[in-house]
Scaffold this motif. Structure first.
Motif, short mmCIF file in Angstrom:
data_model
loop_
_atom_site.label_atom_id
_atom_site.label_comp_id
_atom_site.label_asym_id
_atom_site.label_seq_id
_atom_site.Cartn_x
_atom_site.Cartn_y
_atom_site.Cartn_z
N VAL A 8 5.19 4.12 -23.89
CA VAL A 8 4.16 4.73 -22.43
C VAL A 8 2.69 3.38 -22.52
O VAL A 8 2.61 3.12 -23.76
N ARG A 9 2.95 2.66 -21.12
CA ARG A 9 1.57 1.90 -20.49
C ARG A 9 1.24 2.54 -19.77
O ARG A 9 1.75 2.41 -18.65
N ARG A 10 -0.04 2.40 -19.68
CA ARG A 10 -1.11 2.99 -18.44
C ARG A 10 -1.71 1.92 -17.85
O ARG A 10 -1.64 1.21 -18.52
N SER A 11 -1.42 1.73 -16.67
CA SER A 11 -2.59 0.68 -16.44
C SER A 11 -2.98 1.39 -14.35
O SER A 11 -1.81 1.42 -14.10
N GLY A 12 -3.95 1.83 -14.10
CA GLY A 12 -4.04 2.24 -13.41
C GLY A 12 -3.24 3.89 -13.29
O GLY A 12 -3.31 3.93 -13.60
N PRO A 13 -3.33 3.77 -11.62
CA PRO A 13 -1.99 5.34 -11.49
C PRO A 13 -0.35 4.27 -12.16
O PRO A 13 0.19 5.73 -11.92
N CYS A 14 -0.22 3.74 -12.88
CA CYS A 14 0.79 3.66 -12.64
C CYS A 14 1.08 3.98 -13.98
O CYS A 14 0.49 4.01 -14.84
N HIS A 47 5.73 4.16 -10.88
CA HIS A 47 4.87 4.25 -10.55
C HIS A 47 4.65 5.37 -9.72
O HIS A 47 4.69 5.33 -8.08
N SER A 48 3.47 6.27 -9.53
CA SER A 48 3.45 7.68 -8.49
C SER A 48 1.69 8.16 -8.33
O SER A 48 0.71 7.30 -9.13
N ARG A 49 2.01 8.47 -7.65
CA ARG A 49 0.68 8.82 -7.19
C ARG A 49 0.50 10.37 -7.23
O ARG A 49 1.18 11.12 -6.54
N GLY A 50 -0.11 11.04 -8.01
CA GLY A 50 0.17 12.45 -8.38
C GLY A 50 1.05 12.20 -8.66
O GLY A 50 1.82 12.31 -8.93
N ILE A 101 3.20 -5.71 -13.04
CA ILE A 101 3.16 -4.33 -13.47
C ILE A 101 1.51 -3.52 -12.75
O ILE A 101 1.71 -2.32 -12.45
N GLU A 102 0.72 -4.35 -13.14
CA GLU A 102 -0.59 -4.25 -12.26
C GLU A 102 -0.18 -3.66 -10.92
O GLU A 102 -0.71 -2.79 -9.95
#
Length: 177
Positions: A8-14, A47-50, A101-102
């Motif tokens: 798992v890699r988190r970068s901002g909201p993705c 990639h998601s928002r909420g 990805i960013e």
């Protein structure tokens, strides 16, 4: 060979999730290059928002550079939805995707076949997706099939939020016998 339970890699909201087997470093020209690239089978990128998923890419095979925002995917299925207007989206399959990805922008190549939310089907050698602009486009020859018929053009622009598909240059109707 090591098993990968979940990368798992988190970068901002993705959120990047790779599930399946980690094959280890990819072949490279030098030992330092090999250590910086991961080969993954069965990868899913979301990639998601909420709670709204905007972009989902599923790939049979992927190369990931953990120190960068680049992923190269092969044998890819894509679903893009517009979170503001969930009824506007497109789906697509292709041979390869270069994913940033960013930004969540990507270029899809090789046997690109897709469908818009209202049922228009398109095919092209390559397409690119610009997430912020809500734009899917190509300047390569494209075939579009909808209720009015089959059309060819020198490229296209699909504005996802508006659901507007525009063929570019030398548009012609393909007549069936």
């Amino acid at each position: 060979m090591r098993a990968l339970k979940g990368f798992v890699r988190r970068s901002g909201p993705c959120l990047l999730v790779a599930i399946a087997g980690l094959l280890g470093p990819a072949p490279a020209s030098s030992a330092s290059d090999a250590a910086s690239v991961l080969e993954v089978t069965g990868m899913t990128f979301v990639h998601s928002r909420g709670s709204d998923r905007e972009l989902t890419l599923r790939a049979r095979y992927a190369l990931l550079w953990p120190d960068s925002d680049i992923a190269k995917l092969e044998d890819v299925q894509v679903v893009v939805t517009n979170a503001a207007g969930k009824d506007r989206h497109f789906e697509m399959s292709c041979d390869r995707v270069d994913l940033d990805i960013e930004s969540n922008n990507f270029k899809a190549e090789g046997n690109v076949q897709g469908v818009t939310s209202d049922g228009r089907r398109y095919s092209a050698p390559w397409v690119q997706y610009e997430r912020e602009a809500g734009l899917l486009s190509s300047d390569a020859p494209v075939v579009l099939v909808d209720d009015a018929g089959t059309f060819r053009g020198d490229g296209f622009r699909y504005l996802i939020r508006e659901g507007r598909f525009r063929l570019l240059g030398n548009v012609s109707v393909v007549q069936t016998p």
